[in-house]
Structures are given as structure tokens and as C-alpha cells.
Design a protein around this motif. Structure first.
Motif: not given
Length: 459
Positions: A17-23
Motif C-alpha cells: 500500500e506504500r505505492l500509489s497511482s491515485t490522482q
């Protein structure tokens, strides 16, 4: 070119969860406090260990994915913008004090720790970390930009207060630079090379910092001057007289108006100096008296002393809020921020010329700065989307920089280069700028670390 799906998949496996591609996360890491803009990064990663940083860089280096370090996002020259896309490496979770060695007056910290957090940790030790850029910046970001601030006139900049580093190179190698010793003659000074490299040569994962003793007595004051020249000449005379100032800040009449409106003060709309003395009870009293005599010679008037810690904190909080206060002079504006630094003998002329230039161009550009070491700033306020104003502000900033170079100064005293001052680097360094590019190519041949910043474009 977006990050390839297989790379994102491997990063997800490594970080969860410590990688994010959310806007929302991408947009947060695509903003800037000044006028600089760029598309957001393709993804954001929050590493927690040096080994994770190493694994991320190994993976990104193999696939040519850009990696842009991120501290707290307080830089003013677009240092952390992903100008060609890639991965924003947010160091916020690496925010621990790993060791305090009081007897050596040193601390080892992770890069995501802020300067205020460090000083909170140190409050019972009798020590403090003095470098104060105003913003509560991360210590890794401060080292990467070679930051300084209000106390540099007495305690020096990050260059003077970083003893050693742990750095992850572009290919994932982990190196240590410097040592805990007071001095060394053993080879190239890789610590100095990394401090100020703006994330283009490696990612800092630990810093060993020099600490200082908390002063017995602190006294601060603000005083007005009838003219800009008088205030700045008083600074020069103070430094030349050897009075050991801890801080000596200049604010022009436009900045005073901004402070009055933003912080609810009632200073007369004249140039002011904000000053602070550190030392023993007797030394501070003597230094304050000598400064008062000098200030009087240059027309200083209306001394307002901050006698209690609460008053001092309020005074410097106001100074640290200078940028939003300046922006409030023209609501809805953004700013082109200048950052020149000149020899002390040239300071009065440089400030006067900048003031005249701003007035002649019809711009709104409050001036303030850490004039005790020849560094001052103007926030040239422009309407977002007004290309003519932006063009004029950039031209004005360039003229200020050219004048600084002509008298042996620099285009940036503390904010760094980023994308905002990159076009001026050849003017300051000549062939030396190409040498910087060669160092970058040697350490980062695939150009993945903060590409598009600081050094020349690759041929």
C-alpha cells in the motif's frame, strides 16, 4: 512515457500500500509553492528503509524510469516536479532520529525528519540544530538544496552543518560519505558533492549533523529605518564591526505592509531590520547596545524588543510566514522568487537596484532577505495565466541575477536551481557547468535521478 506495467507490479510487490497511482496522491506530488508547474508523477512511493530505496533504484535504473526525491514539497524552484514523468520517492516515512551523540554535538537522522521535529527531540539535551530556512522543511531536502536561512550569518548553512551522509546511487549502490571526525583529508569530499546536488546524483537516506549549544540568553528586536539604503548600510556596518548577530533580516516597506495585514501588526510602512542576539547575559546586552548605537547612526528608530520567548516566537513566526504574507498583497497571485547573494560590499547597491527595477517595471515585488550574509529575495507577484506578466517578471529576475554575477555574486544563495534557475547556470559557471554534467553522467548514466534539473541536457 508512463511507468511500464511490469515495473509498477514489481514496485507494488515490494511496497504494497506504500505505492500509489491515485490522482490525489499524484497531484499532491505535482504541485509547487511558486509559479512552476509540471504534470504529476506517474506514481508515488513511500520507502521506509535504505534497503527499500536501493531496491527501488535498482529496478527503476534497469527500466529507465525517472525517480524524483520528495521531502515536504516546500521548495520554490520546482526541484521535485516530475518534468518527464516517473516515480516520486516520498521520504516522509523515513523520519527517525537514529542517534544523538551529545558529547560529540552530533545527531544522525533520516531524511524525512523535519528541522522542527529534530529540535523537539533535542530540547532536553541542551543542544539544537540551527539551520532555519523558514519553512518546516525535511532535513534531507535541506541538504539536497544546500539550504540556509535566517541563522546562517552565525551558524552557517547546510554545507557547514552536514558532516556525513548515507546515499543510494542510481544503480542502487549504498555509499557513506564523510565521517564523525571534525576534519578529514582523505580523498574527494563526496559529502560536499551530494549537499546541493538536488537529488540528481543520489537519494540521501541518512544525515550526520553538527549540533550547537542552546544559548544562555536570546534577545530579539525589530526597528524601522527612514530609507532602504540606511537599513542595508546598517547591516553592512554591523557585520564589519564584528557584532556576532544570530539573525539580521531586512524587510522593505511592501513586505511590512504585507506583514501588517497578514499577521495583524502595526509596524510603520518603512524598511525594517529584524535582529536576534545569542550568548551570555552580559554579551547579549553588550551586543544589543552596540547595535543600537550603529542603528541610530543610520536613522534606526522605534526599537520593539521581544522580551519573552513567546514574543520572540511570534516575531519569527511572522518572518517565516513572509511568503504567504507577500502573496496576500495581491490576492490570487503566484510569484517568481529571486534569490541572489552578493558580497557584503555590494549589498546596498544590489538591493537598491532591485528596488528601482521593480518600481520602473510597474511590478509588485516585496523584498526581504538574510542580508547578514548578502542574500535577499523578491517575490515578483504575477497573475496566474497572465503570460505577459510572467515574461516581465522572469526578465526582471534575470536582470537581478546578471547584476549579482557582475559583482562576484551568485544566482542562488539558498533556494537552489531546480528548473527555475537552470537557464542561468552557464552564466555563473561557464565550462564548470559542463563538468557538473559529466559528474552526473558518470554517477547516473541512464539519467533517472531527477532528470531535467540542475545540469545541462544530455546530447
Amino acid at each position: 512515457m508512463p511507468i511500464p506495467a511490469p515495473v509498477l507490479s514489481e514496485l507494488q510487490t515490494l511496497l504494497g500500500e506504500r505505492l500509489s497511482s491515485t490522482q490525489a496522491d499524484r497531484d499532491h506530488h505535482g504541485g509547487s509553492e511558486s509559479y512552476h508547474r509540471a504534470p504529476p508523477p506517474d506514481a508515488v512511493a513511500w520507502p521506509e528503509t535504505t534497503q527499500e530505496v536501493s531496491a527501488i533504484l535498482q529496478l527503476c535504473n534497469r527500466h529507465g524510469v525517472p525517480v524524483i526525491g520528495w521531502g515536504t514539497g516546500t521548495s520554490l524552484e520546482g526541484h521535485a516536479l516530475a518534468v518527464v514523468g516517473g516515480l516520486s520517492l516520498d521520504m516522509a516515512r523515513m523520519n527517525k532520529v537514529t542517534e544523538v551523540r551529545s558529547e560529540d554535538m552530533q545527531a544522525s537522522v533520516q531524511p524525512g525528519l523535519t528541522r522542527e521535529e529534530l529540535n523537539t527531540e533535542l530540547r532536553t539535551t541542551g543542544l539544537f540544530f540551527p539551520v532555519d530556512p523558514g519553512a518546516n522543511a525535511s532535513l534531507g531536502g535541506m541538504a539536497a538544496t544546500r539550504a540556509s536561512g535566517t541563522t546562517a550569518v552565525r551558524y552557517g548553512t547546510m554545507r557547514d552543518n552536514v558532516l556525513a551522509l548515507e546515499v543510494v546511487l542510481a544503480d542502487g549502490r549504498i555509499i557513506r560519505t564523510g565521517s564523525r571526525a571534525a576534519k578529514s583529508s582523505a580523498g574527494y569530499d563526496l559529502t560536499a558533492l551530494m549537499v546541493g546536488s538536488e537529488g540528481t546524483l543520489g537519494i540521501i537516506t541518512e544525515l550526520t549533523l553538527r549540533l550547537h549549544g542552546q544559548p544562555e540568553k536570546i534577545a530579539a528586536a525589530v526597528c524601522a529605518f527612514p530609507t532602504l539604503e540606511g537599513a542595508v548600510e546598517c547591516v553592512t556596518a554591523t557585520i564589519q564591526s564584528g557584532i556576532p548577530m544570530a539573525r539580521i533580516e531586512f524587510i522593505d516597506e511592501v513586505s511590512v505592509r504585507a506583514f501588517n495585514g497578514y499577521a495583524g501588526r502595526n509596524f510603520p510602512e518603512q524598511p525594517h531590520l529584524m535582529i536576534e542576539f545569542h550568548g551570555s547575559e552580559d554579551a547579549v546586552a553588550a551586543d544589543a547596545e552596540r547595535f543600537g548605537e550603529l542603528a541610530n547612526d543610520f536613522g534606526g528608530q522605534g526599537f520593539e524588543w521581544a522580551a519573552t520567548p513567546e514574543d520572540r516566537n511570534a516575531l519569527w513566526k511572522m518572518r517565516h510566514q513572509a511568503f504567504p504574507a507577500q502573496l496576500s498583497v495581491r490576492p490570487g497571485s503566484t510569484a517568481v522568487v529571486t534569490d541572489i547573494c552578493v558580497p557584503m560590499s555590494e549589498l546596498a547597491g544590489a538591493v537598491a537596484a532591485a528596488h528601482e527595477d521593480i518600481a520602473a517595471d510597474g511590478m509588485v515585488g516585496p523584498i526581504l532577505g538574510h542580508v547578514g550574509d548578502g542574500n535577499f529575495h523578491s517575490a515578483l507577484l504575477v497573475e496566474p495565466g497572465n503570460e505577459d506578466e510572467l515574461k516581465r517578471a522572469k526578465a526582471l529576475a534575470r536582470r537581478m541575477a546578471e547584476r549579482a554575477l557582475a559583482v562576484g555574486g551568485t544566482i542562488s544563495g539558498e533556494h537552489g536551481v531546480g528548473i527555475g534557475k537552470r537557464a542561468l547556470m552557464a552564466d555563473e559557471h561557464g565550462e564548470g557547468w559542463q563538468v557538473m554534467g559529466a559528474i552526473k553522467a558518470a554517477l547516473d548514466p541512464n539519467n533517472i535521478l531527477n532528470p531535467g534539473k540542475l545540469v545541462p541536457e544530455r546530447n
